[in-house]
Design a protein around this motif. Structure first.
Motif, mmCIF file in Angstrom:
data_model
loop_
_atom_site.group_PDB
_atom_site.id
_atom_site.type_symbol
_atom_site.label_atom_id
_atom_site.label_comp_id
_atom_site.label_asym_id
_atom_site.label_seq_id
_atom_site.Cartn_x
_atom_site.Cartn_y
_atom_site.Cartn_z
ATOM 1 N N GLY A 1 0.816 -1.207 0.000
ATOM 2 C CA GLY A 1 0.000 0.000 0.000
ATOM 3 C C GLY A 1 0.848 1.254 0.000
ATOM 4 N N SER A 2 0.182 2.376 -0.173
ATOM 5 C CA SER A 2 0.840 3.679 -0.119
ATOM 6 C C SER A 2 1.059 4.069 1.334
ATOM 7 C CB SER A 2 -0.023 4.734 -0.808
ATOM 8 O OG SER A 2 -0.211 4.388 -2.162
ATOM 9 N N GLU A 3 2.093 4.879 1.580
ATOM 10 C CA GLU A 3 2.431 5.268 2.942
ATOM 11 C C GLU A 3 2.630 6.773 3.043
ATOM 12 O OE1 GLU A 3 5.741 3.108 4.721
ATOM 13 O OE2 GLU A 3 5.526 1.592 3.162
ATOM 14 N N GLY B 1 4.527 0.424 -3.903
ATOM 15 C CA GLY B 1 5.538 -0.118 -4.808
ATOM 16 C C GLY B 1 6.757 0.754 -4.995
ATOM 17 N N THR B 2 6.772 1.959 -4.432
ATOM 18 C CA THR B 2 7.927 2.855 -4.572
ATOM 19 C C THR B 2 9.026 2.428 -3.610
ATOM 20 O OG1 THR B 2 6.561 4.727 -5.237
ATOM 21 C CG2 THR B 2 8.745 5.234 -4.358
ATOM 22 N N PRO B 3 10.229 2.159 -4.118
ATOM 23 C CA PRO B 3 11.331 1.826 -3.204
ATOM 24 C C PRO B 3 11.589 2.979 -2.234
ATOM 25 C CG PRO B 3 11.924 1.282 -5.470
ATOM 26 C CD PRO B 3 10.646 2.086 -5.527
ATOM 27 N N HIS B 4 11.859 2.627 -0.985
ATOM 28 C CA HIS B 4 12.225 3.633 0.018
ATOM 29 C C HIS B 4 13.158 2.990 1.041
ATOM 30 C CE1 HIS B 4 8.523 1.734 1.424
ATOM 31 N NE2 HIS B 4 8.861 2.054 2.668
ATOM 32 N N TYR C 1 8.441 8.430 13.592
ATOM 33 C CA TYR C 1 7.488 8.997 12.646
ATOM 34 C C TYR C 1 6.138 8.304 12.736
ATOM 35 C CZ TYR C 1 9.253 5.135 9.682
ATOM 36 O OH TYR C 1 9.648 3.917 9.189
ATOM 37 N N LEU C 2 5.106 9.062 12.398
ATOM 38 C CA LEU C 2 3.765 8.521 12.288
ATOM 39 C C LEU C 2 3.650 7.944 10.890
ATOM 40 C CD1 LEU C 2 0.928 8.281 13.605
ATOM 41 C CD2 LEU C 2 0.357 10.400 12.404
ATOM 42 N N GLU C 3 3.370 6.664 10.817
ATOM 43 C CA GLU C 3 3.261 5.968 9.533
ATOM 44 C C GLU C 3 1.792 5.624 9.299
ATOM 45 O OE1 GLU C 3 5.509 2.094 8.055
ATOM 46 O OE2 GLU C 3 3.922 1.662 9.510
ATOM 47 N N THR C 4 1.251 6.124 8.202
ATOM 48 C CA THR C 4 -0.115 5.797 7.812
ATOM 49 C C THR C 4 -0.047 5.056 6.490
ATOM 50 O OG1 THR C 4 -0.908 7.804 8.885
ATOM 51 C CG2 THR C 4 -2.406 6.741 7.341
ATOM 52 N N ARG C 5 -0.636 3.863 6.471
ATOM 53 C CA ARG C 5 -0.659 3.035 5.254
ATOM 54 C C ARG C 5 -2.083 2.966 4.731
ATOM 55 N NH1 ARG C 5 3.752 -0.855 4.851
ATOM 56 N NH2 ARG C 5 5.239 -0.358 6.488
ATOM 57 N N PHE C 6 -2.214 3.116 3.428
ATOM 58 C CA PHE C 6 -3.518 3.049 2.777
ATOM 59 C C PHE C 6 -3.535 1.876 1.816
ATOM 60 C CE2 PHE C 6 -2.698 7.449 3.824
ATOM 61 C CZ PHE C 6 -3.851 7.799 4.499
ATOM 62 N N ASP C 7 -4.708 1.401 1.514
ATOM 63 C CA ASP C 7 -4.888 0.313 0.554
ATOM 64 C C ASP C 7 -4.262 -0.983 1.039
ATOM 65 O OD1 ASP C 7 -6.048 2.232 -1.157
ATOM 66 O OD2 ASP C 7 -4.074 2.755 -1.936
ATOM 67 N N VAL C 8 -4.199 -1.183 2.346
ATOM 68 C CA VAL C 8 -3.658 -2.440 2.866
ATOM 69 C C VAL C 8 -4.776 -3.465 2.899
ATOM 70 C CG1 VAL C 8 -1.835 -1.362 4.227
ATOM 71 C CG2 VAL C 8 -4.044 -1.786 5.272
ATOM 72 N N ASP C 9 -4.403 -4.729 2.779
ATOM 73 C CA ASP C 9 -5.363 -5.819 2.847
ATOM 74 C C ASP C 9 -5.653 -6.082 4.316
ATOM 75 O OD1 ASP C 9 -6.706 -8.233 2.930
ATOM 76 O OD2 ASP C 9 -5.549 -9.115 1.295
ATOM 77 N N LYS C 10 -6.883 -5.877 4.735
ATOM 78 C CA LYS C 10 -7.258 -6.013 6.142
ATOM 79 C C LYS C 10 -6.850 -7.365 6.713
ATOM 80 C CE LYS C 10 -11.214 -5.684 9.215
ATOM 81 N NZ LYS C 10 -12.653 -5.627 9.288
ATOM 82 N N SER C 11 -6.943 -8.424 5.918
ATOM 83 C CA SER C 11 -6.619 -9.758 6.426
ATOM 84 C C SER C 11 -5.124 -9.926 6.675
ATOM 85 C CB SER C 11 -7.097 -10.834 5.438
ATOM 86 O OG SER C 11 -6.358 -10.740 4.225
ATOM 87 N N GLU C 12 -4.301 -9.053 6.100
ATOM 88 C CA GLU C 12 -2.854 -9.174 6.251
ATOM 89 C C GLU C 12 -2.252 -8.156 7.208
ATOM 90 O OE1 GLU C 12 -1.481 -8.773 2.228
ATOM 91 O OE2 GLU C 12 -1.846 -10.859 1.789
ATOM 92 N N VAL C 13 -3.059 -7.234 7.749
ATOM 93 C CA VAL C 13 -2.531 -6.171 8.596
ATOM 94 C C VAL C 13 -2.032 -6.738 9.922
ATOM 95 C CG1 VAL C 13 -3.135 -4.113 9.919
ATOM 96 C CG2 VAL C 13 -3.945 -4.367 7.580
ATOM 97 N N LYS C 14 -0.808 -6.356 10.276
ATOM 98 C CA LYS C 14 -0.218 -6.719 11.556
ATOM 99 C C LYS C 14 0.266 -5.426 12.178
ATOM 100 C CE LYS C 14 1.260 -11.182 9.947
ATOM 101 N NZ LYS C 14 2.359 -12.054 9.635
ATOM 102 N N THR C 15 -0.180 -5.131 13.400
ATOM 103 C CA THR C 15 0.191 -3.849 13.972
ATOM 104 C C THR C 15 1.203 -3.937 15.089
ATOM 105 O OG1 THR C 15 -1.699 -3.917 15.445
ATOM 106 C CG2 THR C 15 -1.977 -2.734 13.356
ATOM 107 N N ASP C 16 1.559 -5.152 15.566
ATOM 108 C CA ASP C 16 2.522 -5.125 16.657
ATOM 109 C C ASP C 16 3.942 -4.934 16.183
ATOM 110 O OD1 ASP C 16 2.214 -8.574 17.272
ATOM 111 O OD2 ASP C 16 0.542 -7.284 16.929
ATOM 112 N N LYS C 17 4.292 -5.363 15.016
ATOM 113 C CA LYS C 17 5.638 -5.147 14.495
ATOM 114 C C LYS C 17 5.561 -5.197 12.992
ATOM 115 C CE LYS C 17 10.318 -6.058 14.949
ATOM 116 N NZ LYS C 17 11.396 -6.164 15.756
#
Length: 165
Positions: free
Chosen positions: A79-81, A134-137, A148-164
């Motif tokens: 997803g985008s960040e 998809g942009t290398p960073h 930093y505050l990281e906000t990700r968009f367009d992530v697949d809800k079933s794959e989201v992991k927030t602890d690490k």
């Protein structure tokens, strides 16, 4: 009159639906999580989850050391960040070509990837990076520990992991 009663009934049903409240996490609580995780892994990236939902996730991320270059097009971090720098100073490279050492598989555990012909950014408190999917960073250099505050968009809800990450 019948139409009025039907419309009134529909309006009452819609208004009775529960809308979730906003997510609130205090800065003190988030930084406490970061401090505790940093004690356990002082040379690693740590994160504190803020919230997640359909198509997004938000974390506070802390880096003491440089990372490996990555491009989130697939997998749990796709997803985008948006990175909003809360504190610290770093050199971040974006765009260009992701360079993986020969034989290295994508992901963590192998030799670090780098970026060839990217754009170098010197980021400090208050700066914002918008990184399309998809942009290398690459957090190439940590001048002072960066959070930093990281906000990700367009992530697949079933794959989201927030602890690490």
């Amino acid at each position: 009159m019948k139409i009025f009663l039907v419309l009134f009934g529909l309006a009452a049903a819609v208004s009775a639906q529960t809308i979730p409240p906003a997510t609130y996490k205090s800065g003190a609580d988030l930084m406490s999580i970061i401090r505790e995780k940093s004690k356990a892994a002082p040379n690693d990236q740590t994160s504190a989850p803020v919230g997640k939902g359909d198509g997004y996730q938000v974390n506070v991320v802390h880096r003491n050391t440089p990372g490996t270059a990555m491009a989130h097009l697939t997998g749990p971090a796709k997803g985008s960040e948006v990175h909003y720098i809360i504190e610290g100073e770093a050199i971040v490279v974006t765009g260009g070509t992701l360079m993986r050492p020969a034989g290295a598989a994508p992901g963590r555990g192998g030799p670090p990837s780098t970026i060839d012909n990217g754009v170098t950014h010197h980021v400090v408190k208050g700066d914002v990076l918008v990184i399309p999917a998809g942009t290398p960073h690459w957090y190439k250099e940590i001048i002072s520990p960066v959070t930093y505050l990281e906000t990700r968009f367009d992530v697949d809800k079933s794959e989201v992991k927030t602890d690490k990450k």
